[in-house]
Scaffold this active site. Structure first.
Site, PDB file in Angstrom:
ATOM      1  N   LYS A  53     -12.345   0.408   7.175  1.00  0.00           N
ATOM      2  CA  LYS A  53     -11.433  -0.690   6.837  1.00  0.00           C
ATOM      3  C   LYS A  53     -10.321  -0.662   7.879  1.00  0.00           C
ATOM      4  O   LYS A  53      -9.364   0.098   7.778  1.00  0.00           O
ATOM      5  CB  LYS A  53     -10.865  -0.471   5.433  1.00  0.00           C
ATOM      6  CG  LYS A  53     -10.295  -1.684   4.731  1.00  0.00           C
ATOM      7  CD  LYS A  53      -9.215  -2.435   5.388  1.00  0.00           C
ATOM      8  CE  LYS A  53      -7.801  -2.067   5.355  1.00  0.00           C
ATOM      9  NZ  LYS A  53      -6.964  -3.026   6.112  1.00  0.00           N
TER      10      LYS A  53
ATOM     11  N   GLU B 202      11.097   6.979  10.853  1.00  0.00           N
ATOM     12  CA  GLU B 202      10.194   6.493  11.898  1.00  0.00           C
ATOM     13  C   GLU B 202      10.453   5.003  12.128  1.00  0.00           C
ATOM     14  O   GLU B 202      10.270   4.191  11.228  1.00  0.00           O
ATOM     15  CB  GLU B 202       8.734   6.726  11.481  1.00  0.00           C
ATOM     16  CG  GLU B 202       7.769   6.377  12.589  1.00  0.00           C
ATOM     17  CD  GLU B 202       6.327   6.736  12.244  1.00  0.00           C
ATOM     18  OE1 GLU B 202       5.870   6.373  11.157  1.00  0.00           O
ATOM     19  OE2 GLU B 202       5.669   7.382  13.086  1.00  0.00           O
TER      20      GLU B 202
HETATM   21  P1  NDP Z   1       0.194   0.862   6.697  1.00  0.00           P
HETATM   22  O1  NDP Z   1       0.229   2.281   6.358  1.00  0.00           O
HETATM   23  O2  NDP Z   1       0.608  -0.137   5.661  1.00  0.00           O
HETATM   24  O3  NDP Z   1      -1.293   0.406   7.156  1.00  0.00           O
HETATM   25  C1  NDP Z   1      -2.268   1.261   7.664  1.00  0.00           C
HETATM   26  C2  NDP Z   1      -3.630   0.908   7.061  1.00  0.00           C
HETATM   27  O4  NDP Z   1      -3.611   1.136   5.648  1.00  0.00           O
HETATM   28  C3  NDP Z   1      -4.021  -0.561   7.222  1.00  0.00           C
HETATM   29  O5  NDP Z   1      -5.409  -0.652   7.404  1.00  0.00           O
HETATM   30  C4  NDP Z   1      -3.614  -1.144   5.883  1.00  0.00           C
HETATM   31  O6  NDP Z   1      -4.244  -2.364   5.554  1.00  0.00           O
HETATM   32  C5  NDP Z   1      -4.025  -0.030   4.949  1.00  0.00           C
HETATM   33  N1  NDP Z   1      -3.404  -0.074   3.628  1.00  0.00           N
HETATM   34  C6  NDP Z   1      -2.275  -0.749   3.246  1.00  0.00           C
HETATM   35  N2  NDP Z   1      -2.032  -0.546   1.937  1.00  0.00           N
HETATM   36  C7  NDP Z   1      -3.024   0.256   1.471  1.00  0.00           C
HETATM   37  C8  NDP Z   1      -3.323   0.818   0.188  1.00  0.00           C
HETATM   38  N3  NDP Z   1      -2.553   0.610  -0.865  1.00  0.00           N
HETATM   39  N4  NDP Z   1      -4.410   1.602   0.086  1.00  0.00           N
HETATM   40  C9  NDP Z   1      -5.199   1.875   1.148  1.00  0.00           C
HETATM   41  N5  NDP Z   1      -4.972   1.343   2.375  1.00  0.00           N
HETATM   42  C10 NDP Z   1      -3.894   0.552   2.541  1.00  0.00           C
HETATM   43  O7  NDP Z   1       1.049   0.662   7.983  1.00  0.00           O
HETATM   44  P2  NDP Z   1       1.802  -0.667   8.478  1.00  0.00           P
HETATM   45  O8  NDP Z   1       0.842  -1.412   9.247  1.00  0.00           O
HETATM   46  O9  NDP Z   1       2.424  -1.429   7.357  1.00  0.00           O
HETATM   47  O10 NDP Z   1       2.988  -0.036   9.313  1.00  0.00           O
HETATM   48  C11 NDP Z   1       4.185   0.339   8.633  1.00  0.00           C
HETATM   49  C12 NDP Z   1       4.766   1.593   9.197  1.00  0.00           C
HETATM   50  O11 NDP Z   1       3.837   2.649   9.071  1.00  0.00           O
HETATM   51  C13 NDP Z   1       5.071   1.546  10.681  1.00  0.00           C
HETATM   52  O12 NDP Z   1       6.290   0.951  10.932  1.00  0.00           O
HETATM   53  C14 NDP Z   1       5.034   3.012  11.036  1.00  0.00           C
HETATM   54  O13 NDP Z   1       6.264   3.604  10.723  1.00  0.00           O
HETATM   55  C15 NDP Z   1       3.962   3.556  10.136  1.00  0.00           C
HETATM   56  N6  NDP Z   1       2.658   3.667  10.827  1.00  0.00           N
HETATM   57  C16 NDP Z   1       2.256   4.870  11.250  1.00  0.00           C
HETATM   58  C17 NDP Z   1       1.074   5.001  11.943  1.00  0.00           C
HETATM   59  C18 NDP Z   1       0.594   6.302  12.449  1.00  0.00           C
HETATM   60  O14 NDP Z   1      -0.216   6.338  13.366  1.00  0.00           O
HETATM   61  N7  NDP Z   1       1.001   7.412  11.857  1.00  0.00           N
HETATM   62  C19 NDP Z   1       0.233   3.837  12.255  1.00  0.00           C
HETATM   63  C20 NDP Z   1       0.721   2.600  11.721  1.00  0.00           C
HETATM   64  C21 NDP Z   1       1.895   2.543  11.040  1.00  0.00           C
HETATM   65  P3  NDP Z   1      -3.580  -3.777   5.966  1.00  0.00           P
HETATM   66  O15 NDP Z   1      -4.203  -4.131   7.234  1.00  0.00           O
HETATM   67  O16 NDP Z   1      -3.927  -4.705   4.880  1.00  0.00           O
HETATM   68  O17 NDP Z   1      -2.107  -3.568   6.062  1.00  0.00           O
END
Ligand code: NDP
Length: 474
Positions: free
Chosen positions: A170, A377
């Site tokens: 996903k 972050e």
């Molecule tokens: P998210 O954690 O929301 O998204 C990462 C993935 O998780 C996406 O595929 C998302 O789907 C999915 N997801 C969202 N909600 C759920 C849920 N309830 N259960 C399972 N999967 C879910 O990150 P964001 O894109 O919102 O980014 C927000 C913040 O997260 C950033 O500003 C950063 O601080 C942090 N981040 C950290 C990362 C890392 O590499 N450690 C990578 C990305 C973000 P969908 O596409 O629908 O959102």
């Protein structure tokens, strides 16, 4: 216009059961670049059933069969690499050259590493009276973010294939194009039906359904802390394994014997690459207090030299991924100013010469470790310089964080640097830019649990079985 209207399930491109659609925005232009179908819980059920059926045979496959598949994937990946780089630039705004070299490059390096590792990996080992077997855990739900869209998929999917697991991917809604091409690559490479499945859609629907699913054995997630916590809650009832790679607020320690123009400059330039959207980014830059002015000048020079603009062109930095991300970053920059941090470079708003797109000015603050800009972050091109008095102080500041993903040390004295590295409470430390594709990657504290990359990346997907009293193979 890209139109992603099918999912890859059980070796076929199938019509989704879910009826929703979402537009995909090009972050450099703010224009719609395409749309994707949004799956439903029923799509997840179908993909999980396919993965479960496939596991019955793929879980018993030989090392040679899996190697043959990975080699075939490697050939297809090389054939589609230009398209992959185009997709990354379009979906998340990475400069095209950078997307080709690093985004696509990292995927191919992980693939090569998985192939080499699989050739000699000990799935069985005799220890005294016990035969230790490493067996595939089963059906895996892989939930990935948009920031390094190929890398994050590669570090999950290639070990899954190599260890005999099956998967449902996903990807993030913001970065669906590269994931679609990766699925096409796996299909063309001859991946057996059901071994790899792709379902696009909302995390709150698809991610939740995977996390709660009784027939999913493991979730591997990369993304925000908040979602990582939610996934653990959702997965708890079925006692599945959960691997989490979450956020970071990593410290980059510059030693007092370092060339500041070179090392501080490198630390700031590295922070700005990928528009600062890297979980392991050195977002806290720790410099010797006695050389603060010199460090500020070096960092300012490096930040102001970052050419920002249309990622199709010859730029060092493109936009950030989305309007929401742009707004979050802007609010942190405003918070930094309100907290009393000193702006060293950049600041609020878009670079003056850019009229559209989610572009952020490469921004550096001089601050203290208790400020929000040093604790949370930001996930954007924003770095906070924090002066330290001596090595104990540097280590104390670096470790004073809820996160523990990475650390960096730059300086002339390798012994001193290694001494600091040993004291940092982080999953990895890079000394003077060191890089190793086989080194484990993951975090202490709230940066997650488990390790990806290399051998430890394989172990994520393996169960350990002790067979006691079996005749020794030797
Ligand atoms: P998210 O954690 O929301 O998204 C990462 C993935 O998780 C996406 O595929 C998302 O789907 C999915 N997801 C969202 N909600 C759920 C849920 N309830 N259960 C399972 N999967 C879910 O990150 P964001 O894109 O919102 O980014 C927000 C913040 O997260 C950033 O500003 C950063 O601080 C942090 N981040 C950290 C990362 C890392 O590499 N450690 C990578 C990305 C973000 P969908 O596409 O629908 O959102």
């Amino acid at each position: 216009m890209r139109d992603l209207s099918k999912f890859y399930i059980d070796g076929q491109w199938v019509d989704p059961i879910g009826t929703g659609r979402a537009e995909v925005i090009n972050p450099a232009t703010e224009a719609v670049s395409g749309s994707i179908a949004l799956g439903s819980e029923a799509d997840v059920d179908r993909a999980v059933a396919a993965a479960r059926r496939a596991f019955a045979t793929w879980g018993e496959s030989s090392r040679e069969e899996r190697l043959e598949l990975l080699l075939s994937v490697q050939a297809e990946y090389a054939r589609r690499s230009e398209e992959l780089a185009d997709a990354v630039t379009e979906e998340m705004g990475a400069p095209r050259a950078f997307a080709g070299q690093l985004h696509v490059g990292l995927g191919s390096w992980h693939l090569q590493a998985a192939i080499e590792l699989l050739r000699g990996f000990a799935f069985e080992e005799q220890r005294g009276a016990t035969l230790l077997r490493r067996e595939p855990i089963g059906v895996c739900g892989l939930i990935t973010p948009w920031n390094w869209p190929i890398n994050q998929v590669a570090v999950k999917v290639f070990p899954v294939l190599a260890t005999g697991c099956t998967a449902i991917l996903k990807p993030a809604q913001l970065s669906p194009y590269s994931a679609q091409i990766l699925a096409e690559i796996l299909d063309a490479a001859g991946t057996p039906a059901g071994v790899f499945n792709l379902v696009q859609g909302k995390g709150s629907v698809i991610g939740t359904a995977l996390s709660r699913h009784a027939d999913v054995d493991m979730i591997s997630f990369t993304g925000s802390e908040e979602v990582g916590v939610q996934i653990q809650r959702d997965a708890a009832e079925t006692v599945k394994r959960v691997g989490l790679e979450l956020g970071g607020k990593s410290a980059w320690v510059i030693l007092d014997d370092a060339s500041l123009s070179r090392n501080v400059g490198e630390a700031t330039a590295t922070m700005m690459s990928n528009s600062g959207q890297t979980c392991s980014a050195g977002s806290r830059l720790l410099v010797p207090a006695a050389r603060l002015e010199e460090a500020l000048a070096a960092s300012r020079g490096a930040a102001e030299a970052v050419v920002t603009g249309n990622p199709a062109g010859n730029v060092a930095m493109g936009p950030v991924v989305s309007k929401a991300q742009f707004n979050v970053i802007q609010s942190y920059i405003e918070k930094g100013v309100a907290e009393g941090a000193t702006l060293v470079a950049g600041g609020p708003g878009r670079p003056e010469d850019l009229e559209a797109g989610y572009f952020v000015r490469p921004t550096v603050f001089l601050g203290t470790n208790d400020m929000a800009i040093a604790r949370e972050e930001i996930f954007g091109p924003v770095q906070t310089i924090i002066p330290y008095t001596d090595i104990d102080d540097a280590v104390a500041i670096a470790n004073d964080s809820n996160f523990g993903l990475s650390g960096y040390v730059s300086g002339e004295d390798a012994e001193v640097a290694a001494g600091i590295a040993r004291r940092l409470r982080t999953g990895s430390v890079r000394i003077n830019g060191g890089f190793d594709i086989a080194a484990p990657f993951g975090g202490y504290k709230r940066s997650g649990n488990g390790r990806e990359w290399g051998e430890y990346g394989f172990l994520e997907y393996l169960e350990i079985k002790a067979v006691i009293g079996a005749p020794s193979a030797a």
